[in-house]
Design a protein around this motif. Structure first.
Motif, PDB file in Angstrom:
ATOM      1  N   THR A  45      69.479  35.616  50.260  1.00 35.04           N
ATOM      2  CA  THR A  45      70.760  35.931  50.640  1.00 35.04           C
ATOM      3  C   THR A  45      70.694  37.050  51.198  1.00 35.04           C
ATOM      4  OG1 THR A  45      71.312  36.793  48.786  1.00 35.04           O
ATOM      5  CG2 THR A  45      71.773  34.316  48.805  1.00 35.04           C
ATOM      6  N   ASP A  46      71.992  37.503  51.953  1.00 36.63           N
ATOM      7  CA  ASP A  46      72.244  38.767  52.649  1.00 36.63           C
ATOM      8  C   ASP A  46      72.180  39.802  51.431  1.00 36.63           C
ATOM      9  OD1 ASP A  46      72.372  37.365  54.892  1.00 36.63           O
ATOM     10  OD2 ASP A  46      74.312  37.490  54.909  1.00 36.63           O
ATOM     11  N   ARG A  47      72.445  39.628  50.449  1.00 41.61           N
ATOM     12  CA  ARG A  47      72.643  40.494  49.524  1.00 41.61           C
ATOM     13  C   ARG A  47      71.373  40.707  48.509  1.00 41.61           C
ATOM     14  NH1 ARG A  47      77.374  37.350  48.135  1.00 41.61           N
ATOM     15  NH2 ARG A  47      76.131  36.238  46.607  1.00 41.61           N
ATOM     16  N   ALA A  48      70.328  40.089  48.944  1.00 40.68           N
ATOM     17  CA  ALA A  48      69.060  40.108  48.013  1.00 40.68           C
ATOM     18  C   ALA A  48      68.368  41.403  48.189  1.00 40.68           C
ATOM     19  CB  ALA A  48      68.148  38.664  48.530  1.00 40.68           C
ATOM     20  N   ASP A  49      67.784  41.838  47.056  1.00 50.95           N
ATOM     21  CA  ASP A  49      66.751  43.074  47.077  1.00 50.95           C
ATOM     22  C   ASP A  49      65.468  42.448  47.115  1.00 50.95           C
ATOM     23  OD1 ASP A  49      65.190  45.063  46.660  1.00 50.95           O
ATOM     24  OD2 ASP A  49      66.276  45.796  44.901  1.00 50.95           O
ATOM     25  N   ARG A  50      64.857  42.480  48.317  1.00 51.97           N
ATOM     26  CA  ARG A  50      63.477  41.602  48.862  1.00 51.97           C
ATOM     27  C   ARG A  50      62.346  42.155  47.790  1.00 51.97           C
ATOM     28  NH1 ARG A  50      64.153  38.854  54.188  1.00 51.97           N
ATOM     29  NH2 ARG A  50      66.236  39.104  54.305  1.00 51.97           N
ATOM     30  N   LYS A  51      62.506  43.318  47.258  1.00 50.47           N
ATOM     31  CA  LYS A  51      61.606  44.019  46.482  1.00 50.47           C
ATOM     32  C   LYS A  51      61.800  43.604  44.908  1.00 50.47           C
ATOM     33  CE  LYS A  51      60.263  47.533  49.897  1.00 50.47           C
ATOM     34  NZ  LYS A  51      59.037  46.704  50.397  1.00 50.47           N
ATOM     35  N   ASP A  52      62.844  43.224  44.556  1.00 47.79           N
ATOM     36  CA  ASP A  52      63.514  43.026  43.002  1.00 47.79           C
ATOM     37  C   ASP A  52      63.086  41.609  42.636  1.00 47.79           C
ATOM     38  OD1 ASP A  52      64.304  43.139  40.607  1.00 47.79           O
ATOM     39  OD2 ASP A  52      66.523  43.371  41.112  1.00 47.79           O
ATOM     40  N   LEU A  53      61.663  41.374  42.629  1.00 46.48           N
ATOM     41  CA  LEU A  53      61.406  39.948  42.418  1.00 46.48           C
ATOM     42  C   LEU A  53      60.835  39.868  40.871  1.00 46.48           C
ATOM     43  CD1 LEU A  53      59.433  39.234  45.638  1.00 46.48           C
ATOM     44  CD2 LEU A  53      62.001  38.770  45.186  1.00 46.48           C
ATOM     45  N   LEU A  78      57.866  39.260  33.955  1.00 47.27           N
ATOM     46  CA  LEU A  78      57.110  40.109  34.721  1.00 47.27           C
ATOM     47  C   LEU A  78      58.026  40.743  35.721  1.00 47.27           C
ATOM     48  CD1 LEU A  78      53.968  37.915  35.304  1.00 47.27           C
ATOM     49  CD2 LEU A  78      54.271  39.594  33.661  1.00 47.27           C
ATOM     50  N   LYS A  79      58.237  42.079  35.994  1.00 54.46           N
ATOM     51  CA  LYS A  79      58.954  42.643  36.808  1.00 54.46           C
ATOM     52  C   LYS A  79      58.326  43.006  38.137  1.00 54.46           C
ATOM     53  CE  LYS A  79      62.648  43.935  33.700  1.00 54.46           C
ATOM     54  NZ  LYS A  79      63.940  44.817  33.619  1.00 54.46           N
ATOM     55  N   ASN A  80      58.949  43.233  39.326  1.00 52.64           N
ATOM     56  CA  ASN A  80      58.140  43.483  40.501  1.00 52.64           C
ATOM     57  C   ASN A  80      57.052  42.714  40.892  1.00 52.64           C
ATOM     58  OD1 ASN A  80      58.328  45.639  42.712  1.00 52.64           O
ATOM     59  ND2 ASN A  80      57.146  46.747  41.663  1.00 52.64           N
ATOM     60  N   VAL A  81      57.075  41.814  40.764  1.00 55.70           N
ATOM     61  CA  VAL A  81      55.958  40.823  41.450  1.00 55.70           C
ATOM     62  C   VAL A  81      55.672  40.996  42.731  1.00 55.70           C
ATOM     63  CG1 VAL A  81      55.938  39.274  39.057  1.00 55.70           C
ATOM     64  CG2 VAL A  81      57.247  38.740  41.030  1.00 55.70           C
ATOM     65  N   ASP A  82      54.460  40.552  43.550  1.00 53.07           N
ATOM     66  CA  ASP A  82      54.159  40.543  44.915  1.00 53.07           C
ATOM     67  C   ASP A  82      54.377  39.211  45.186  1.00 53.07           C
ATOM     68  OD1 ASP A  82      52.700  41.989  46.821  1.00 53.07           O
ATOM     69  OD2 ASP A  82      51.750  40.066  46.828  1.00 53.07           O
ATOM     70  N   ASP A 124      57.821  28.206  35.198  1.00 50.79           N
ATOM     71  CA  ASP A 124      58.414  29.476  35.280  1.00 50.79           C
ATOM     72  C   ASP A 124      59.515  29.599  36.152  1.00 50.79           C
ATOM     73  OD1 ASP A 124      55.756  30.176  34.484  1.00 50.79           O
ATOM     74  OD2 ASP A 124      54.987  30.828  36.415  1.00 50.79           O
ATOM     75  N   ILE A 125      60.128  30.736  36.090  1.00 52.16           N
ATOM     76  CA  ILE A 125      61.660  31.137  36.536  1.00 52.16           C
ATOM     77  C   ILE A 125      61.484  32.263  37.296  1.00 52.16           C
ATOM     78  CG2 ILE A 125      64.012  31.679  36.277  1.00 52.16           C
ATOM     79  CD1 ILE A 125      63.854  30.385  33.264  1.00 52.16           C
ATOM     80  N   LEU A 126      61.465  32.308  38.822  1.00 53.90           N
ATOM     81  CA  LEU A 126      61.612  33.190  39.852  1.00 53.90           C
ATOM     82  C   LEU A 126      62.967  33.702  39.762  1.00 53.90           C
ATOM     83  CD1 LEU A 126      60.254  35.043  41.811  1.00 53.90           C
ATOM     84  CD2 LEU A 126      60.402  33.279  43.376  1.00 53.90           C
ATOM     85  N   ILE A 127      63.345  35.080  39.672  1.00 57.93           N
ATOM     86  CA  ILE A 127      64.645  35.855  39.861  1.00 57.93           C
ATOM     87  C   ILE A 127      64.618  36.579  40.887  1.00 57.93           C
ATOM     88  CG2 ILE A 127      66.391  36.950  38.421  1.00 57.93           C
ATOM     89  CD1 ILE A 127      64.674  36.023  35.899  1.00 57.93           C
ATOM     90  N   ILE A 128      65.567  36.625  41.869  1.00 58.08           N
ATOM     91  CA  ILE A 128      65.705  37.535  42.778  1.00 58.08           C
ATOM     92  C   ILE A 128      66.804  38.336  42.669  1.00 58.08           C
ATOM     93  CG2 ILE A 128      66.031  37.636  45.346  1.00 58.08           C
ATOM     94  CD1 ILE A 128      63.457  35.748  44.601  1.00 58.08           C
ATOM     95  N   GLY A 129      66.418  39.532  42.538  1.00 58.17           N
ATOM     96  CA  GLY A 129      67.639  40.554  42.327  1.00 58.17           C
ATOM     97  C   GLY A 129      68.567  40.846  43.515  1.00 58.17           C
ATOM     98  N   MET A 130      69.480  41.541  43.308  1.00 56.61           N
ATOM     99  CA  MET A 130      70.715  41.913  44.108  1.00 56.61           C
ATOM    100  C   MET A 130      70.508  43.172  44.521  1.00 56.61           C
ATOM    101  SD  MET A 130      75.004  41.940  43.847  1.00 56.61           S
ATOM    102  CE  MET A 130      74.893  40.445  43.029  1.00 56.61           C
ATOM    103  N   GLY A 131      70.710  43.341  45.848  1.00 62.51           N
ATOM    104  CA  GLY A 131      70.477  44.835  46.384  1.00 62.51           C
ATOM    105  C   GLY A 131      71.990  45.303  46.257  1.00 62.51           C
ATOM    106  N   PHE A 132      71.962  46.806  46.317  1.00 64.46           N
ATOM    107  CA  PHE A 132      73.500  47.334  46.083  1.00 64.46           C
ATOM    108  C   PHE A 132      73.809  47.871  47.527  1.00 64.46           C
ATOM    109  CE2 PHE A 132      71.864  47.448  41.957  1.00 64.46           C
ATOM    110  CZ  PHE A 132      72.862  46.948  41.242  1.00 64.46           C
ATOM    111  N   PHE A 133      72.765  48.000  48.466  1.00 60.02           N
ATOM    112  CA  PHE A 133      73.313  48.608  49.884  1.00 60.02           C
ATOM    113  C   PHE A 133      73.206  47.595  50.953  1.00 60.02           C
ATOM    114  CE2 PHE A 133      71.702  51.981  47.114  1.00 60.02           C
ATOM    115  CZ  PHE A 133      72.877  52.885  47.007  1.00 60.02           C
TER     116      PHE A 133
END
Length: 185
Positions: free
Chosen positions: A144-152, A163-167, A176-185
């Motif tokens: 999504t537009d709000r996704a933090d592409r590095k917070d996987l 597992l945090k910060n996966v490649d 397994d559950i893949l969780i995409i974090g939200m960016g703040f900027f």
């Protein structure tokens, strides 16, 4: 003047500490191919015995991982590969039922893995051998537009470990559950 230089040094060290890079993404190369795949709850399996329509079936494994197969009774599929199940059915049918059974067992549909968070279509998707974080994101419609592409983050079904910060090349396994974090900027 010494106090001013000291203040500048302290300020610079604080700023540099805030700019330090995050740890490198976790990488993983433990992909599973179809021949190594162990059956489990949620998998859909086709069992075909040539010229024996009463022994041909399609089953979805429940939590027990076992089925009641004609003539041979209880048959455990969970934790075995399709070829191991094939060999077991062949061997058990030879014992008094068929002279030369021609059995084929294949996986019609793999059990699901899940994608949640800042992804266009959060949902469960059927696993495919060779699944990676990048492929899972593509199946989910992308960020999504709000996704933090590095917070996987990835919650492993086998251990429950987060597992945090996966490649993006990290493998994804059934459950397994893949969780995409939200960016703040």
């Amino acid at each position: 003047m010494k106090i001013m230089n000291l203040c500048v040094l302290v300020l610079l060290s604080v700023l540099l500490a805030g700019c330090s890079s995050s740890p490198p993404p976790l990488k993983d190369d433990t992909t599973v191919n179809a021949e190594q795949y162990l059956l489990g709850a949620g998998d859909t399996v086709n069992i075909n015995v040539a010229n024996q329509p009463d022994l041909t079936m399609r089953v979805v494994l429940d939590n027990s991982g076992a089925i009641n197969y004609p003539y041979i009774g209880n048959l455990v599929l969970k934790g075995k590969t399709a070829s191991q199940v094939d060999a077991e059915i062949t061997q058990r049918l030879r014992k008094g039922y068929l002279l030369q059974p021609m059995v084929t067992v294949n996986i019609a549909e793999f059990r699901k893995f899940y994608v949640s968070g800042e992804i266009e279509n959060p949902n469960g998707y059927a696993y495919e051998p060779g699944m990676t974080v990048e492929k899972a994101i593509a199946l989910g419609g992308g960020f999504t537009d709000r996704a933090d592409r590095k917070d996987l983050s990835l919650r492993k079904a086998s251990t429950g470990e987060l597992l945090k910060n996966v490649d993006v090349t990290h493998s994804v396994h059934p459950g397994d559950i893949l969780i995409i974090g939200m960016g703040f900027f």
